[in-house]
Design a protein around this motif. Structure first.
Motif, mmCIF file in Angstrom:
data_model
loop_
_atom_site.group_PDB
_atom_site.id
_atom_site.type_symbol
_atom_site.label_atom_id
_atom_site.label_comp_id
_atom_site.label_asym_id
_atom_site.label_seq_id
_atom_site.Cartn_x
_atom_site.Cartn_y
_atom_site.Cartn_z
ATOM 1 N N GLU A 115 0.835 -1.196 0.000
ATOM 2 C CA GLU A 115 0.000 0.000 0.000
ATOM 3 C C GLU A 115 0.874 1.251 0.000
ATOM 4 O OE1 GLU A 115 -3.278 0.036 -0.284
ATOM 5 O OE2 GLU A 115 -3.348 -2.155 -0.309
ATOM 6 N N CYS A 116 0.533 2.211 -0.858
ATOM 7 C CA CYS A 116 1.289 3.461 -0.910
ATOM 8 C C CYS A 116 0.947 4.307 0.313
ATOM 9 C CB CYS A 116 0.951 4.225 -2.185
ATOM 10 S SG CYS A 116 1.905 5.759 -2.365
ATOM 11 N N CYS A 117 1.934 4.568 1.155
ATOM 12 C CA CYS A 117 1.681 5.347 2.363
ATOM 13 C C CYS A 117 2.247 6.761 2.280
ATOM 14 C CB CYS A 117 2.218 4.628 3.600
ATOM 15 S SG CYS A 117 3.962 4.228 3.544
ATOM 16 N N ASP A 118 3.024 7.051 1.229
ATOM 17 C CA ASP A 118 3.517 8.425 1.043
ATOM 18 C C ASP A 118 3.969 8.591 -0.406
ATOM 19 O OD1 ASP A 118 4.184 11.021 1.608
ATOM 20 O OD2 ASP A 118 5.949 10.556 2.825
ATOM 21 N N GLU A 119 3.776 9.796 -0.923
ATOM 22 C CA GLU A 119 4.184 10.122 -2.288
ATOM 23 C C GLU A 119 4.787 11.513 -2.286
ATOM 24 O OE1 GLU A 119 2.217 10.963 -6.726
ATOM 25 O OE2 GLU A 119 1.038 9.945 -5.162
ATOM 26 N N ARG A 120 5.892 11.688 -2.994
ATOM 27 C CA ARG A 120 6.563 12.984 -3.056
ATOM 28 C C ARG A 120 6.923 13.321 -4.503
ATOM 29 N NH1 ARG A 120 10.634 12.023 2.149
ATOM 30 N NH2 ARG A 120 8.951 11.875 3.707
ATOM 31 N N ARG A 121 6.917 14.617 -4.796
ATOM 32 C CA ARG A 121 7.262 15.105 -6.124
ATOM 33 C C ARG A 121 8.289 16.224 -6.010
ATOM 34 N NH1 ARG A 121 3.306 13.801 -10.241
ATOM 35 N NH2 ARG A 121 1.744 12.384 -9.356
ATOM 36 N N SER A 122 9.132 16.312 -7.010
ATOM 37 C CA SER A 122 10.178 17.331 -7.021
ATOM 38 C C SER A 122 10.453 17.737 -8.460
ATOM 39 C CB SER A 122 11.451 16.785 -6.368
ATOM 40 O OG SER A 122 12.556 17.649 -6.589
ATOM 41 N N GLU A 123 10.904 18.979 -8.655
ATOM 42 C CA GLU A 123 11.322 19.427 -9.977
ATOM 43 C C GLU A 123 12.813 19.200 -10.207
ATOM 44 O OE1 GLU A 123 10.115 23.465 -10.455
ATOM 45 O OE2 GLU A 123 7.979 22.982 -10.587
ATOM 46 N N ALA A 124 13.444 18.439 -9.313
ATOM 47 C CA ALA A 124 14.886 18.180 -9.410
ATOM 48 C C ALA A 124 15.160 17.004 -10.339
ATOM 49 C CB ALA A 124 15.472 17.937 -8.027
ATOM 50 N N GLY A 125 14.723 17.131 -11.617
ATOM 51 C CA GLY A 125 15.110 16.142 -12.614
ATOM 52 C C GLY A 125 16.606 16.195 -12.833
ATOM 53 N N VAL A 126 17.153 15.246 -13.584
ATOM 54 C CA VAL A 126 18.608 15.162 -13.714
ATOM 55 C C VAL A 126 19.207 16.377 -14.419
ATOM 56 C CG1 VAL A 126 18.618 12.649 -13.639
ATOM 57 C CG2 VAL A 126 18.464 13.808 -15.854
ATOM 58 N N THR A 127 18.388 17.141 -15.138
ATOM 59 C CA THR A 127 18.894 18.372 -15.771
ATOM 60 C C THR A 127 18.584 19.612 -14.937
ATOM 61 O OG1 THR A 127 16.850 18.699 -17.054
ATOM 62 C CG2 THR A 127 18.587 17.365 -18.058
ATOM 63 N N ARG A 128 18.005 19.412 -13.754
ATOM 64 C CA ARG A 128 17.628 20.542 -12.897
ATOM 65 C C ARG A 128 18.092 20.326 -11.457
ATOM 66 N NH1 ARG A 128 11.313 21.718 -14.710
ATOM 67 N NH2 ARG A 128 11.744 22.328 -16.870
ATOM 68 N N LEU A 129 19.312 19.880 -11.293
ATOM 69 C CA LEU A 129 19.824 19.603 -9.955
ATOM 70 C C LEU A 129 20.236 20.868 -9.218
ATOM 71 C CD1 LEU A 129 21.972 16.418 -10.692
ATOM 72 C CD2 LEU A 129 19.604 16.548 -9.860
ATOM 73 N N ASN A 130 20.440 21.960 -9.959
ATOM 74 C CA ASN A 130 20.779 23.256 -9.364
ATOM 75 C C ASN A 130 21.973 23.185 -8.416
ATOM 76 O OD1 ASN A 130 18.658 24.634 -10.694
ATOM 77 N ND2 ASN A 130 17.198 23.949 -9.134
ATOM 78 N N GLY A 131 23.018 22.540 -8.892
ATOM 79 C CA GLY A 131 24.250 22.493 -8.122
ATOM 80 C C GLY A 131 24.343 21.360 -7.131
ATOM 81 N N ARG A 132 23.247 20.657 -6.889
ATOM 82 C CA ARG A 132 23.275 19.527 -5.964
ATOM 83 C C ARG A 132 23.699 18.257 -6.696
ATOM 84 N NH1 ARG A 132 17.530 19.366 -3.147
ATOM 85 N NH2 ARG A 132 16.874 19.793 -5.299
ATOM 86 N N THR A 133 24.239 17.309 -5.973
ATOM 87 C CA THR A 133 24.559 16.014 -6.559
ATOM 88 C C THR A 133 23.297 15.151 -6.551
ATOM 89 O OG1 THR A 133 25.114 14.963 -4.449
ATOM 90 C CG2 THR A 133 26.890 16.165 -5.603
ATOM 91 N N PRO A 134 23.229 14.130 -7.401
ATOM 92 C CA PRO A 134 22.085 13.219 -7.345
ATOM 93 C C PRO A 134 21.905 12.586 -5.969
ATOM 94 C CG PRO A 134 23.282 12.894 -9.387
ATOM 95 C CD PRO A 134 24.110 13.831 -8.551
ATOM 96 N N ALA A 135 23.016 12.281 -5.302
ATOM 97 C CA ALA A 135 22.919 11.687 -3.968
ATOM 98 C C ALA A 135 22.243 12.642 -2.984
ATOM 99 C CB ALA A 135 24.305 11.299 -3.464
ATOM 100 N N GLU A 136 22.539 13.934 -3.102
ATOM 101 C CA GLU A 136 21.920 14.918 -2.207
ATOM 102 C C GLU A 136 20.430 15.057 -2.497
ATOM 103 O OE1 GLU A 136 25.760 17.875 -1.423
ATOM 104 O OE2 GLU A 136 24.478 18.178 -3.187
ATOM 105 N N VAL A 137 20.046 15.050 -3.764
ATOM 106 C CA VAL A 137 18.627 15.114 -4.113
ATOM 107 C C VAL A 137 17.912 13.867 -3.615
ATOM 108 C CG1 VAL A 137 16.979 15.134 -6.019
ATOM 109 C CG2 VAL A 137 19.001 16.610 -6.097
ATOM 110 N N PHE A 138 18.541 12.723 -3.792
ATOM 111 C CA PHE A 138 17.978 11.459 -3.321
ATOM 112 C C PHE A 138 17.725 11.512 -1.815
ATOM 113 C CE2 PHE A 138 18.613 7.278 -1.409
ATOM 114 C CZ PHE A 138 17.750 6.477 -2.144
ATOM 115 N N ALA A 139 18.717 11.983 -1.058
ATOM 116 C CA ALA A 139 18.584 12.063 0.393
ATOM 117 C C ALA A 139 17.444 12.998 0.787
ATOM 118 C CB ALA A 139 19.894 12.527 1.019
ATOM 119 N N SER A 140 17.292 14.089 0.053
ATOM 120 C CA SER A 140 16.242 15.059 0.365
ATOM 121 C C SER A 140 14.850 14.500 0.089
ATOM 122 C CB SER A 140 16.461 16.329 -0.446
ATOM 123 O OG SER A 140 15.398 17.242 -0.263
ATOM 124 N N VAL A 141 14.690 13.865 -1.068
ATOM 125 C CA VAL A 141 13.358 13.411 -1.452
ATOM 126 C C VAL A 141 12.917 12.177 -0.665
ATOM 127 C CG1 VAL A 141 13.854 11.767 -3.340
ATOM 128 C CG2 VAL A 141 11.882 13.307 -3.504
#
Length: 293
Positions: A23-49
């Motif tokens: 069962e889905c108990c949480d869903e999150r969305r972000s505009e941090a696609g791989v071309t919109r990381l805005n200086g963050r690493t993928p690992a940092e975006v992953f940790a945030s989301v």
């Protein structure tokens, strides 16, 4: 039932779901696609989301452009023809944090193509709407031929991207007012595009028609959309589909899917719609189930 985290990580957006016992108990969305990381690493975006989710305790499966050469890790493509049930056994581990689903490729003299993300939708679609042909509308529309659980072949048509470029960056869209929905204009475009193989010659007429006052300037977008989609569907029905005996499935969001369903009906091809999110999430669940075994 499996507990897991699924992430659809594309070029411009990211969506994540946390499932507990199926069962889905949480869903999150972000505009941090791989071309919109805005200086963050993928690992940092992953940790945030995924903040607060049990990423160290559950399988985490990611699909999409996160596995491209512009993403977190360049994951090899699986070459078609390929059995869909091979996908779950060909995942790539990234930084001991998650698994990335491989994309699919075709590399022949007559067809060179790649996809990332759509393969997961196809995995779900094969279970929810099994069939021979799938159309996957979007910026880059995919036409897919399946054979008994195997993806045999696919092609890509840049219809969505071409519509955007022509409307926003060419003379066709120069100086136009805000566009409004126009069902009749779209239908007229469909009929023109499906019936006429000379698409290049027709494109300038999109501008000329509103300059001469024969088409409302506010309806150019819908006419152009119909023209491009109508031409695409008629061309691919002729060049790609080997048989129309079985209904094909359009996988995607309802609004765009309805445009393709209208075009398919116009050229006499029966079709059904499958929601793209539903197909993706079902495909992710089947992969997570395999990891759980």
């Amino acid at each position: 039932m499996t507990s897991y985290i699924a992430i659809d990580w594309g070029s411009t957006n990211l969506r994540a779901w946390y499932y507990r016992q199926g069962e889905c108990c949480d869903e999150r969305r972000s505009e941090a696609g791989v071309t919109r990381l805005n200086g963050r690493t993928p690992a940092e975006v992953f940790a945030s989301v995924t903040d607060g989710w049990p990423v160290n305790e559950l399988p985490v499966v990611m699909a999409g452009m996160v596995g491209s050469n512009a993403g977190w890790l360049s994951v090899p493509y699986l070459s078609c023809p390929v059995a869909l049930n091979e996908i779950a056994s060909r995942l790539t581990r990234v930084e001991d944090k998650a698994w990335i689903v491989p994309g699919l490729s075709v590399n022949r003299p007559d067809n060179q193509n790649v996809m990332r993300g759509e393969e997961t939708q196809l995995l779900g679609a094969a279970q929810l709407a099994p069939g021979t042909y799938y159309v996957m509308p979007g910026t880059h529309c995919k036409w897919v031929r399946a054979e008994g659980g195997t993806i045999a072949d696919f092609r890509t048509v840049l219809t969505g991207e071409l519509h955007h470029i022509l409307l926003k960056h060419s003379l066709i869209g120069a100086g136009l007012p805000t566009q409004r929905p126009d069902v009749q204009a779209f239908q007229a475009g469909l009929e023109t595009g499906a019936a006429d193989s000379s698409l290049l010659a027709r494109l300038f007429e999109v501008r000329a028609a509103h300059v001469l006052g024969s088409r409302p300037r506010e309806s150019v977008s819908d006419f152009l959309s119909g023209l491009l989609i109508g031409h695409e569907v008629a061309l691919m029905a002729k060049e790609f589909m080997q048989s129309a005996a079985q209904p094909l499935t359009v996988i995607g969001g309802r609004s765009l899917a309805e445009r393709y369903l209208s075009a398919l009906k116009l050229v006499g091809l029966p079709a059904q719609w499958l929601d793209g999110d539903r197909a993706f999430r079902h495909g992710m669940r089947s992969i997570a189930d395999e990891l759980d075994h």
